[in-house]
Design a protein around this motif. Sequence first.
Motif, PDB file in Angstrom:
ATOM      1  N   GLY A 377       0.817  -1.206   0.000  1.00 46.68           N
ATOM      2  CA  GLY A 377       0.000   0.000   0.000  1.00 46.68           C
ATOM      3  C   GLY A 377       0.852   1.256   0.000  1.00 46.68           C
ATOM      4  O   GLY A 377       0.565   2.230  -0.713  1.00 46.68           O
ATOM      5  N   ILE A 378       1.923   1.247   0.801  1.00 43.95           N
ATOM      6  CA  ILE A 378       2.847   2.389   0.810  1.00 43.95           C
ATOM      7  C   ILE A 378       3.498   2.553  -0.553  1.00 43.95           C
ATOM      8  O   ILE A 378       3.635   3.669  -1.079  1.00 43.95           O
ATOM      9  N   SER A 379       3.911   1.450  -1.152  1.00 43.74           N
ATOM     10  CA  SER A 379       4.565   1.503  -2.453  1.00 43.74           C
ATOM     11  C   SER A 379       3.647   2.080  -3.528  1.00 43.74           C
ATOM     12  O   SER A 379       4.041   2.944  -4.306  1.00 43.74           O
ATOM     13  N   LEU A 380       2.395   1.620  -3.557  1.00 39.57           N
ATOM     14  CA  LEU A 380       1.437   2.142  -4.531  1.00 39.57           C
ATOM     15  C   LEU A 380       1.166   3.629  -4.307  1.00 39.57           C
ATOM     16  O   LEU A 380       1.041   4.402  -5.265  1.00 39.57           O
ATOM     17  N   SER A 381       1.098   4.037  -3.055  1.00 40.18           N
ATOM     18  CA  SER A 381       0.876   5.452  -2.746  1.00 40.18           C
ATOM     19  C   SER A 381       2.047   6.303  -3.203  1.00 40.18           C
ATOM     20  O   SER A 381       1.857   7.396  -3.757  1.00 40.18           O
ATOM     21  N   MET A 382       3.261   5.804  -2.991  1.00 39.97           N
ATOM     22  CA  MET A 382       4.436   6.564  -3.393  1.00 39.97           C
ATOM     23  C   MET A 382       4.564   6.661  -4.918  1.00 39.97           C
ATOM     24  O   MET A 382       4.996   7.678  -5.456  1.00 39.97           O
ATOM     25  N   VAL A 383       4.180   5.613  -5.620  1.00 37.99           N
ATOM     26  CA  VAL A 383       4.177   5.672  -7.089  1.00 37.99           C
ATOM     27  C   VAL A 383       3.202   6.747  -7.564  1.00 37.99           C
ATOM     28  O   VAL A 383       3.514   7.541  -8.466  1.00 37.99           O
ATOM     29  N   SER A 384       2.026   6.778  -6.951  1.00 31.48           N
ATOM     30  CA  SER A 384       1.031   7.787  -7.321  1.00 31.48           C
ATOM     31  C   SER A 384       1.530   9.193  -7.012  1.00 31.48           C
ATOM     32  O   SER A 384       1.359  10.122  -7.814  1.00 31.48           O
ATOM     33  N   LEU A 385       2.163   9.350  -5.849  1.00 31.14           N
ATOM     34  CA  LEU A 385       2.681  10.651  -5.456  1.00 31.14           C
ATOM     35  C   LEU A 385       3.818  11.089  -6.376  1.00 31.14           C
ATOM     36  O   LEU A 385       3.907  12.273  -6.760  1.00 31.14           O
ATOM     37  N   ALA A 386       4.694  10.168  -6.760  1.00 28.53           N
ATOM     38  CA  ALA A 386       5.796  10.490  -7.667  1.00 28.53           C
ATOM     39  C   ALA A 386       5.269  10.940  -9.024  1.00 28.53           C
ATOM     40  O   ALA A 386       5.778  11.904  -9.624  1.00 28.53           O
ATOM     41  N   PHE A 387       4.264  10.252  -9.525  1.00 29.32           N
ATOM     42  CA  PHE A 387       3.689  10.628 -10.816  1.00 29.32           C
ATOM     43  C   PHE A 387       3.065  12.014 -10.735  1.00 29.32           C
ATOM     44  O   PHE A 387       3.253  12.848 -11.637  1.00 29.32           O
ATOM     45  N   MET A 388       2.328  12.287  -9.668  1.00 31.05           N
ATOM     46  CA  MET A 388       1.702  13.596  -9.506  1.00 31.05           C
ATOM     47  C   MET A 388       2.745  14.702  -9.438  1.00 31.05           C
ATOM     48  O   MET A 388       2.602  15.759 -10.072  1.00 31.05           O
ATOM     49  N   ALA A 389       3.820  14.474  -8.677  1.00 34.03           N
ATOM     50  CA  ALA A 389       4.867  15.490  -8.548  1.00 34.03           C
ATOM     51  C   ALA A 389       5.562  15.734  -9.880  1.00 34.03           C
ATOM     52  O   ALA A 389       5.848  16.882 -10.249  1.00 34.03           O
ATOM     53  N   ALA A 390       5.838  14.664 -10.623  1.00 32.15           N
ATOM     54  CA  ALA A 390       6.554  14.811 -11.898  1.00 32.15           C
ATOM     55  C   ALA A 390       5.713  15.569 -12.918  1.00 32.15           C
ATOM     56  O   ALA A 390       6.216  16.480 -13.602  1.00 32.15           O
ATOM     57  N   ILE A 391       4.441  15.232 -13.040  1.00 29.70           N
ATOM     58  CA  ILE A 391       3.583  15.895 -14.025  1.00 29.70           C
ATOM     59  C   ILE A 391       3.373  17.356 -13.665  1.00 29.70           C
ATOM     60  O   ILE A 391       3.451  18.247 -14.528  1.00 29.70           O
ATOM     61  N   LEU A 393       5.316  19.196 -12.058  1.00 31.32           N
ATOM     62  CA  LEU A 393       6.590  19.902 -12.211  1.00 31.32           C
ATOM     63  C   LEU A 393       6.827  20.330 -13.662  1.00 31.32           C
ATOM     64  O   LEU A 393       7.199  21.471 -13.929  1.00 31.32           O
ATOM     65  N   VAL A 394       6.567  19.422 -14.590  1.00 27.24           N
ATOM     66  CA  VAL A 394       6.868  19.731 -15.993  1.00 27.24           C
ATOM     67  C   VAL A 394       5.838  20.670 -16.614  1.00 27.24           C
ATOM     68  O   VAL A 394       6.076  21.216 -17.699  1.00 27.24           O
ATOM     69  N   VAL A 395       4.672  20.854 -15.969  1.00 21.83           N
ATOM     70  CA  VAL A 395       3.670  21.798 -16.491  1.00 21.83           C
ATOM     71  C   VAL A 395       3.520  22.989 -15.551  1.00 21.83           C
ATOM     72  O   VAL A 395       2.504  23.690 -15.592  1.00 21.83           O
ATOM     73  N   SER A 396       4.499  23.226 -14.721  1.00 20.79           N
ATOM     74  CA  SER A 396       4.385  24.273 -13.702  1.00 20.79           C
ATOM     75  C   SER A 396       4.235  25.672 -14.290  1.00 20.79           C
ATOM     76  O   SER A 396       3.720  26.567 -13.618  1.00 20.79           O
ATOM     77  N   ASP A 397       4.651  25.885 -15.533  1.00 23.97           N
ATOM     78  CA  ASP A 397       4.488  27.207 -16.141  1.00 23.97           C
ATOM     79  C   ASP A 397       3.028  27.513 -16.444  1.00 23.97           C
ATOM     80  O   ASP A 397       2.640  28.676 -16.565  1.00 23.97           O
ATOM     81  N   VAL A 398       2.203  26.470 -16.592  1.00 24.30           N
ATOM     82  CA  VAL A 398       0.757  26.658 -16.785  1.00 24.30           C
ATOM     83  C   VAL A 398       0.102  26.405 -15.431  1.00 24.30           C
ATOM     84  O   VAL A 398      -0.173  25.262 -15.053  1.00 24.30           O
ATOM     85  N   LEU A 401      -3.167  24.280 -14.961  1.00 26.21           N
ATOM     86  CA  LEU A 401      -2.986  22.871 -15.270  1.00 26.21           C
ATOM     87  C   LEU A 401      -2.255  22.148 -14.138  1.00 26.21           C
ATOM     88  O   LEU A 401      -2.605  21.014 -13.774  1.00 26.21           O
ATOM     89  N   ALA A 402      -1.257  22.807 -13.580  1.00 29.31           N
ATOM     90  CA  ALA A 402      -0.520  22.217 -12.461  1.00 29.31           C
ATOM     91  C   ALA A 402      -1.436  22.016 -11.250  1.00 29.31           C
ATOM     92  O   ALA A 402      -1.366  20.993 -10.560  1.00 29.31           O
ATOM     93  N   ILE A 403      -2.332  22.996 -11.016  1.00 30.39           N
ATOM     94  CA  ILE A 403      -3.259  22.892  -9.885  1.00 30.39           C
ATOM     95  C   ILE A 403      -4.239  21.740 -10.100  1.00 30.39           C
ATOM     96  O   ILE A 403      -4.528  20.957  -9.182  1.00 30.39           O
ATOM     97  N   VAL A 404      -4.747  21.607 -11.321  1.00 32.11           N
ATOM     98  CA  VAL A 404      -5.669  20.517 -11.622  1.00 32.11           C
ATOM     99  C   VAL A 404      -5.006  19.159 -11.408  1.00 32.11           C
ATOM    100  O   VAL A 404      -5.592  18.229 -10.855  1.00 32.11           O
ATOM    101  N   VAL A 405      -3.740  19.048 -11.856  1.00 38.75           N
ATOM    102  CA  VAL A 405      -3.003  17.795 -11.673  1.00 38.75           C
ATOM    103  C   VAL A 405      -2.852  17.469 -10.194  1.00 38.75           C
ATOM    104  O   VAL A 405      -3.027  16.315  -9.765  1.00 38.75           O
ATOM    105  N   LEU A 406      -2.551  18.475  -9.383  1.00 39.55           N
ATOM    106  CA  LEU A 406      -2.388  18.264  -7.944  1.00 39.55           C
ATOM    107  C   LEU A 406      -3.712  17.850  -7.292  1.00 39.55           C
ATOM    108  O   LEU A 406      -3.738  16.976  -6.419  1.00 39.55           O
ATOM    109  N   ILE A 407      -4.812  18.464  -7.725  1.00 40.60           N
ATOM    110  CA  ILE A 407      -6.123  18.119  -7.150  1.00 40.60           C
ATOM    111  C   ILE A 407      -6.499  16.684  -7.506  1.00 40.60           C
ATOM    112  O   ILE A 407      -6.909  15.889  -6.645  1.00 40.60           O
ATOM    113  N   ILE A 408      -6.335  16.327  -8.783  1.00 38.34           N
ATOM    114  CA  ILE A 408      -6.668  14.966  -9.206  1.00 38.34           C
ATOM    115  C   ILE A 408      -5.798  13.945  -8.485  1.00 38.34           C
ATOM    116  O   ILE A 408      -6.268  12.910  -8.011  1.00 38.34           O
ATOM    117  N   GLY A 409      -4.498  14.249  -8.388  1.00 38.44           N
ATOM    118  CA  GLY A 409      -3.590  13.336  -7.701  1.00 38.44           C
ATOM    119  C   GLY A 409      -3.921  13.170  -6.234  1.00 38.44           C
ATOM    120  O   GLY A 409      -3.882  12.056  -5.693  1.00 38.44           O
TER     121      GLY A 409
END
Length: 454
Positions: A377-391, A393-398, A401-409
């Motif tokens: 369960g911890i591993s799956l949560s960390m994978v989800s958190l890593a994906f949310m942080a990475a996405i 991060l790369v769209v932080s100029d918009v 979009l970054a806020i929507v990604v954080l909310i969905i994650g």
Amino acid sequence: MKHHHYDSAMVLVKQNPQASTLPNGENMSSLFMAAEAGQLELVKAMMQNGLVDIQTVEGQSVVHAAIKARNLDVLKALLERQSTYFCVYDGNGRSPLSYASSIGYFEGVCYFLGRSGYEAATYRRDRGDDGSFPIHWASKIGHVNIIQEFLKLRPDSKELLDYNGQNILHVAAMNGRVDVVSYVLKKPELAVLINQIDMKKGNTPLHLASKGEQARVVHILTWDKRVNLEIRNDKGLTALDVAAKHGYWTTTFQKRLTWLALRYAGATQTHKRNTSQGIQNFYYTARVNTLLLVATLIATVTFAAGFTMPGGYNSSDDHPYKGMATLVKKRMFHIFVLSNTIAMYTSIIVAVLLVWAMLNDLHLSLCSVKLSIPLLGISLSMVSLAFMAAISLVVSDVTWLAIVVLIIGSLSLLGLWMVFLPLSFPNSLTHRVSLYILRYPLYLLILATEKRKK
């Protein structure tokens, strides 16, 4: 009558009223068809020739047909013509009042209960195998408004027991009628029913709900402090014993949720599960294989993510940090790295634990699975958190979009834990505060997976 030409039917009835009760090839009379269609004037005209045999259809009566049509005027006309019609039974052994209660015909039930001379209908037992009373049918199907009417006009009907010695709460719990169970628990005058045992096998409503895999009913009952979790039936089994006996080792998810609902309420198990070693080994082998596959996939994905950093690397020869990640100083990048690292190593630990579980030792398998599930369960949560942080991060100029990604994650992480928590600590967790907290996500999981009842 069959083609709804009621004016023509009235002309024929006036010429020969006696023909109205003659059955056709389907053993159905014109009178029955008129009552079923709710044709009041036709019914009155057909009955002018005096008392008629209302058992015009095998297993069904004209009175039952009027109740099925939910036509109170036709029902009144029939019963005013001959008051003994309320004593007839259908093919399932149900009296008119029982039939009205079973289909939820509230107006019809009120008519029976409010009419002088029909008091006996409430206490007339059906001819079925279980000997139910009308109030039992309302409880079995889940018509709370009809139960309220019975208890308002016939308060002593709460004491009625069928051939199994079961009251309305027994019947509602056994059939998973949540609304009825909640209503009974809210009424102080019905508190005597909560822990009442039936006369046949000594089961309480909680026993019957546990046996019937009614996870939501079990959850509601165990939340009530008046429910005694330690009562034993005639076989010496508590409700948790019954739940374990009837499905702990099976794959039915509702059975598993029923067992967890009792477990998180602090119920005790007095009898050891009588299950063969082979069945237990098969159960854990299948579970170990599934968990090992998930852990391996997580380790593979996180290993690959460790070398494909978001934003890439500094490749310029004159850059002082050549080969370093370009976004290394960003906060979200730190979250990504830490989450990905935790996910990878926890999944590797899970894989190693599950390899130990394959040594055909049941006790070792049990311990390995108990440790592996929370780590997974911890591993799956960390994978989800890593994906949310990475996405993000790369769209932080918009920004939006970054806020929507954080909310969905964030919502996805919350949903993951709501689903995963109740299944993570079924055997080892004994702290009452932790069990109390876990009951909330368990209830949401029960609601999400509950089968719709007819």
